[in-house]
Design a protein around this motif. Sequence first.
Motif, PDB file in Angstrom:
ATOM      1  N   GLN A 212     -13.526  24.397   5.742  1.00 10.76           N
ATOM      2  CA  GLN A 212     -14.189  23.191   6.280  1.00 10.76           C
ATOM      3  C   GLN A 212     -13.783  21.916   5.537  1.00 10.76           C
ATOM      4  N   ARG A 213     -13.824  20.788   6.293  1.00  8.63           N
ATOM      5  CA  ARG A 213     -13.669  19.466   5.682  1.00  8.63           C
ATOM      6  C   ARG A 213     -14.984  18.734   5.875  1.00  8.63           C
ATOM      7  N   TYR A 214     -15.398  17.958   4.873  1.00  5.43           N
ATOM      8  CA  TYR A 214     -16.736  17.370   4.919  1.00  5.43           C
ATOM      9  C   TYR A 214     -16.725  15.844   5.058  1.00  5.43           C
ATOM     10  N   SER A 215     -15.561  15.282   5.282  1.00  5.73           N
ATOM     11  CA  SER A 215     -15.487  13.827   5.517  1.00  5.73           C
ATOM     12  C   SER A 215     -14.159  13.525   6.185  1.00  5.73           C
ATOM     13  N   GLN A 216     -14.039  12.315   6.687  1.00  7.47           N
ATOM     14  CA  GLN A 216     -12.748  11.830   7.181  1.00  7.47           C
ATOM     15  C   GLN A 216     -12.465  10.560   6.406  1.00  7.47           C
ATOM     16  N   ASP A 217     -11.465  10.594   5.561  1.00  8.22           N
ATOM     17  CA  ASP A 217     -11.184   9.460   4.684  1.00  8.22           C
ATOM     18  C   ASP A 217      -9.837   8.842   5.013  1.00  8.22           C
ATOM     19  N   GLY A 218      -9.788   7.534   5.008  1.00  8.87           N
ATOM     20  CA  GLY A 218      -8.504   6.834   5.096  1.00  8.87           C
ATOM     21  C   GLY A 218      -8.222   6.213   3.741  1.00  8.87           C
ATOM     22  N   TYR A 219      -7.033   6.459   3.194  1.00 10.76           N
ATOM     23  CA  TYR A 219      -6.670   5.815   1.925  1.00 10.76           C
ATOM     24  C   TYR A 219      -6.176   4.404   2.208  1.00 10.76           C
ATOM     25  N   GLY A 220      -6.639   3.445   1.393  1.00  6.59           N
ATOM     26  CA  GLY A 220      -6.176   2.070   1.540  1.00  6.59           C
ATOM     27  C   GLY A 220      -5.634   1.537   0.222  1.00  6.59           C
ATOM     28  N   ILE A 221      -4.777   0.537   0.323  1.00  8.94           N
ATOM     29  CA  ILE A 221      -4.306  -0.177  -0.872  1.00  8.94           C
ATOM     30  C   ILE A 221      -5.338  -1.263  -1.143  1.00  8.94           C
ATOM     31  N   ALA A 222      -5.762  -1.380  -2.408  1.00  9.06           N
ATOM     32  CA  ALA A 222      -6.831  -2.339  -2.720  1.00  9.06           C
ATOM     33  C   ALA A 222      -6.266  -3.613  -3.350  1.00  9.06           C
ATOM     34  N   PHE A 223      -6.867  -4.748  -2.960  1.00 14.33           N
ATOM     35  CA  PHE A 223      -6.503  -6.067  -3.485  1.00 14.33           C
ATOM     36  C   PHE A 223      -7.764  -6.743  -4.025  1.00 14.33           C
ATOM     37  N   ARG A 224      -7.559  -7.756  -4.883  1.00  8.28           N
ATOM     38  CA  ARG A 224      -8.718  -8.529  -5.307  1.00  8.28           C
ATOM     39  C   ARG A 224      -9.303  -9.242  -4.086  1.00  8.28           C
ATOM     40  N   LYS A 225     -10.633  -9.291  -4.067  1.00  7.92           N
ATOM     41  CA  LYS A 225     -11.302  -9.926  -2.913  1.00  7.92           C
ATOM     42  C   LYS A 225     -11.368 -11.425  -3.177  1.00  7.92           C
ATOM     43  N   GLU A 226     -10.276 -12.109  -2.896  1.00 11.32           N
ATOM     44  CA  GLU A 226     -10.215 -13.548  -3.155  1.00 11.32           C
ATOM     45  C   GLU A 226      -9.157 -14.147  -2.232  1.00 11.32           C
ATOM     46  N   PRO A 227      -9.271 -15.440  -1.927  1.00 17.03           N
ATOM     47  CA  PRO A 227      -8.315 -16.059  -0.993  1.00 17.03           C
ATOM     48  C   PRO A 227      -6.870 -15.935  -1.479  1.00 17.03           C
ATOM     49  N   GLN A 228      -6.667 -15.905  -2.795  1.00 14.54           N
ATOM     50  CA  GLN A 228      -5.306 -15.848  -3.341  1.00 14.54           C
ATOM     51  C   GLN A 228      -4.583 -14.552  -3.013  1.00 14.54           C
ATOM     52  N   SER A 229      -5.327 -13.525  -2.623  1.00 13.65           N
ATOM     53  CA  SER A 229      -4.673 -12.246  -2.297  1.00 13.65           C
ATOM     54  C   SER A 229      -4.432 -12.088  -0.794  1.00 13.65           C
TER      55      SER A 229
END
Length: 266
Positions: A212-229
């Motif tokens: 069994q699988r217990y979730s559906q996950d998408g991997y994402g690339i993370a950036f700083r949460k700011e206008p410069q990114s």
Amino acid sequence: MLKKTIICLLMMSVFVLAGCKKQEEKKDTLSEIKKRGELVVGVKYDSKPFGFVEDGKLQGYDIDIAHLIAKRILGNERLVRFVEVNSSDRISKLNSGEVDMVIATMTINPKRAEVVDFSLPYYYTGQAVMVRKGTAIKTVGDLNNRRVIIVLGTTSENNIRYLAPEVILQGYRTYQDGFQAFLDRRAEAMTSDDSILAGFVMDHPEFMILPQRYSQDGYGIAFRKEPQSASLKIEVNNAIGELRRKGHLNYLKGQWIPASSGNFKK
Ligand code: GLU
């Protein structure tokens, strides 16, 4: 009294202006990367087959993605410097400015999206449970009142508390430590993304992953949460779109990810 108020107001406006200036001074991240000629990426060193060290070489699916993004941004896939992150420190290393982005098996979810920005998903997985072959554990419900290993700061840590409320959790900071504890029989199961667990099973056929699988996950690339990114995020999303369209993501999957446990192609 009036004089004091005026002085206070003047001082306040100086602070506000200084704050604005500081904001203005902060440069666009994509331009900074181009100026320095190097992309700095936070990756895992212990999460085979995504980011891991073997024969002294840092390699894996996430590492290849970082090289492809460096190629798109800087025209050369070698212009990337890797910084080790783990599941509990990846957000702080990003937000402190130590890295430009994080590519580290990181599930996109609303709670994390409050503190970082995510790219489009570049890989899909689901939470699974790894056990020893011959165990009495057949489903996640059987984990109640049993010791189970999790890595701290992961989505699996949160999910398992709902899936098996009576579980006895053993938390570790890294996959290396968690897996060592499993090898040492300090717990009867370990839970994480199926693709990461498959990396362990590949080297240890005495273990298996429950179906069994217990979730559906998408991997994402993370950036700083700011206008410069913002422009960096657009560029990376365009890169992911192109890699998907041209079949590169599928190719990397075939290269690195076991089709099922123990079926690892490289
Ligand atoms: N994808 C899950 C997460 O982001 C687990 C893998 C990891 O530890 O990075 O929490």
